[in-house]
Design a protein around this motif. Structure first.
Motif, short mmCIF file in Angstrom:
data_model
loop_
_atom_site.label_atom_id
_atom_site.label_comp_id
_atom_site.label_asym_id
_atom_site.label_seq_id
_atom_site.Cartn_x
_atom_site.Cartn_y
_atom_site.Cartn_z
N THR A 1 3.87 11.58 -5.53
CA THR A 1 3.75 10.92 -4.22
C THR A 1 2.50 11.40 -3.49
O THR A 1 1.79 10.62 -2.86
N ALA A 2 2.20 12.69 -3.63
CA ALA A 2 1.02 13.25 -2.96
C ALA A 2 -0.25 12.59 -3.44
O ALA A 2 -1.18 12.34 -2.65
N GLU A 3 -0.32 12.27 -4.74
CA GLU A 3 -1.54 11.67 -5.30
C GLU A 3 -1.76 10.24 -4.81
O GLU A 3 -2.89 9.76 -4.79
N THR A 4 -0.69 9.56 -4.42
CA THR A 4 -0.87 8.20 -3.88
C THR A 4 -1.46 8.24 -2.48
O THR A 4 -1.91 7.22 -1.97
N PHE A 5 -1.47 9.42 -1.86
CA PHE A 5 -2.09 9.58 -0.54
C PHE A 5 -3.48 10.20 -0.65
O PHE A 5 -4.09 10.55 0.36
N MET A 6 -3.97 10.32 -1.87
CA MET A 6 -5.33 10.81 -2.09
C MET A 6 -6.23 9.64 -2.44
O MET A 6 -5.85 8.74 -3.18
N GLN A 7 -7.45 9.64 -1.88
CA GLN A 7 -8.41 8.58 -2.18
C GLN A 7 -9.08 8.88 -3.51
O GLN A 7 -9.82 9.86 -3.64
N HIS A 8 -8.81 8.06 -4.53
CA HIS A 8 -9.43 8.25 -5.85
C HIS A 8 -10.69 7.40 -5.95
O HIS A 8 -10.87 6.42 -5.22
N ASP A 9 -11.56 7.78 -6.87
CA ASP A 9 -12.78 7.01 -7.11
C ASP A 9 -12.41 5.70 -7.80
O ASP A 9 -11.75 5.70 -8.84
N VAL A 10 -12.82 4.58 -7.22
CA VAL A 10 -12.39 3.28 -7.71
C VAL A 10 -12.92 2.98 -9.10
O VAL A 10 -12.22 2.40 -9.94
N VAL A 11 -14.16 3.39 -9.39
CA VAL A 11 -14.73 3.14 -10.72
C VAL A 11 -14.03 3.98 -11.77
O VAL A 11 -13.71 3.51 -12.86
N GLU A 12 -13.77 5.24 -11.44
CA GLU A 12 -13.06 6.12 -12.38
C GLU A 12 -11.66 5.59 -12.64
O GLU A 12 -11.17 5.62 -13.78
N PHE A 13 -11.01 5.09 -11.59
CA PHE A 13 -9.68 4.51 -11.77
C PHE A 13 -9.72 3.34 -12.75
O PHE A 13 -8.88 3.24 -13.65
N LEU A 14 -10.70 2.45 -12.57
CA LEU A 14 -10.79 1.29 -13.45
C LEU A 14 -11.08 1.70 -14.89
O LEU A 14 -10.52 1.14 -15.83
N ARG A 15 -11.93 2.70 -15.07
CA ARG A 15 -12.26 3.16 -16.42
C ARG A 15 -11.03 3.72 -17.13
O ARG A 15 -10.83 3.48 -18.33
N VAL A 16 -10.21 4.48 -16.42
CA VAL A 16 -8.99 5.03 -17.00
C VAL A 16 -8.04 3.89 -17.38
O VAL A 16 -7.43 3.90 -18.46
N ASN B 1 0.86 -1.18 0.00
CA ASN B 1 0.00 0.00 0.00
C ASN B 1 0.89 1.23 0.00
O ASN B 1 1.72 1.40 0.89
N GLN B 2 0.73 2.09 -1.00
CA GLN B 2 1.58 3.28 -1.11
C GLN B 2 1.15 4.42 -0.21
O GLN B 2 1.84 5.42 -0.11
N GLY B 3 0.00 4.30 0.38
CA GLY B 3 -0.52 5.38 1.22
C GLY B 3 -1.99 5.14 1.45
O GLY B 3 -2.42 4.63 2.48
N THR B 4 -2.78 5.49 0.44
CA THR B 4 -4.22 5.18 0.47
C THR B 4 -4.60 4.50 -0.84
O THR B 4 -5.57 4.88 -1.49
N THR B 5 -3.82 3.51 -1.25
CA THR B 5 -4.04 2.85 -2.54
C THR B 5 -4.72 1.49 -2.38
O THR B 5 -4.65 0.66 -3.28
N CYS B 6 -5.39 1.27 -1.25
CA CYS B 6 -6.06 -0.02 -1.04
C CYS B 6 -7.15 -0.26 -2.09
O CYS B 6 -7.36 -1.39 -2.54
N TYR B 7 -7.84 0.81 -2.52
CA TYR B 7 -8.88 0.68 -3.55
C TYR B 7 -8.26 0.19 -4.87
O TYR B 7 -8.82 -0.66 -5.55
N MET B 8 -7.10 0.74 -5.22
CA MET B 8 -6.41 0.34 -6.44
C MET B 8 -5.90 -1.10 -6.32
O MET B 8 -6.03 -1.90 -7.25
N ASN B 9 -5.32 -1.43 -5.17
CA ASN B 9 -4.81 -2.79 -4.96
C ASN B 9 -5.92 -3.82 -5.07
O ASN B 9 -5.73 -4.90 -5.61
N SER B 10 -7.10 -3.48 -4.55
CA SER B 10 -8.24 -4.40 -4.62
C SER B 10 -8.64 -4.67 -6.06
O SER B 10 -8.88 -5.82 -6.45
N ILE B 11 -8.71 -3.60 -6.87
CA ILE B 11 -9.07 -3.75 -8.28
C ILE B 11 -8.01 -4.56 -9.03
O ILE B 11 -8.33 -5.47 -9.81
#
Length: 213
Positions: free
Chosen positions: A75-90, A5-15
């Motif tokens: 690095t700052a963006e890895t500590f931001m919670q991104h929308d999981v669906v938007e991440f997957l679409r990109v 986990n880079q910071g708050t990347t659990c949503y990305m890791n799950s996908i």
């Protein structure tokens, strides 16, 4: 073997782990036409291939830093919670672009794409309109719904367009009508997002209703 986990990347890791554990998707990732001449710092497909190989062959948990760097994240963006669906679409959009013009071009749609039809049908005159849309994911309501079956029934429940909400037709003026959605096809892999986060009068809140699927 897991992902760091880079910071708050659990949503990305799950996908990423979910996609990795789909053999058909993993095979597509490996078959993408990448070369050693690509810019490792910017190529999302190449970094995803590398990560999947590490997840499959390594005996240690893997880093996603190279992948997130290819997104252009700091690095700052890895500590931001991104929308999981938007991440997957990109991510999917980047992979489809990479496969365009190859024999893999239609592979991801064949795996993940479904279709539904949105319609409006007048009650008292012979008039209706509709349009067909593709989807790669479905956002399902869970509030006051017990399970996924009820959520799907809620999704296709038509709405009444009456009174002040009458539908304005080209030929018959304002008319009472029903508006709804019907599914035409589902993909082999159906991606569903449960709408646990909602906006209310006081901002964003989490829905903790019990929900079965």
């Amino acid at each position: 073997v897991g992902l760091h986990n880079q910071g708050t990347t659990c949503y990305m890791n799950s996908i990423l782990q979910s996609l990795f554990h789909l053999p058909a998707f993993r095979r597509l990732v490996y078959e993408m036409p990448t070369t050693e001449y690509e810019d490792m710092d910017k190529s999302i497909p190449l970094n995803l291939q590398k990560l999947f190989c590490q997840m499959q062959l390594s005996d240690k948990s893997c880093s996603t830093v190279s992948l997130t760097n290819s997104f252009g994240w700091t690095t700052a963006e890895t500590f931001m919670q991104h929308d999981v669906v938007e991440f997957l679409r990109v991510l999917i959009d980047n992979l489809e672009t990479k496969m365009k013009g190859t024999n893999l071009e239609k592979s991801i749609p064949m795996l993940l794409k479904g279709q539904f039809r949105s319609y409006i049908k007048c009650k008292h005159v012979n008039y209706q309109t509709s349009h067909i849309e593709d989807f790669y994911d479905l956002s399902m309501s869970i509030t006051n719904l017990k399970n996924l079956d009820e959520s799907f029934r809620n999704y296709i429940q038509p709405d009444e367009l009456v009174g002040k909400n009458q539908y304005k037709t080209d030929d018959f003026g304002l008319q009472d009508a029903i508006m709804g959605t019907e599914f035409l096809s589902f993909p082999p892999v159906l991606h569903i997002q449960l709408r646990r986060f909602m906006f209310g009068p006081n901002g964003l809140f989490k829905v903790n209703d019990h929900f079965e699927f």
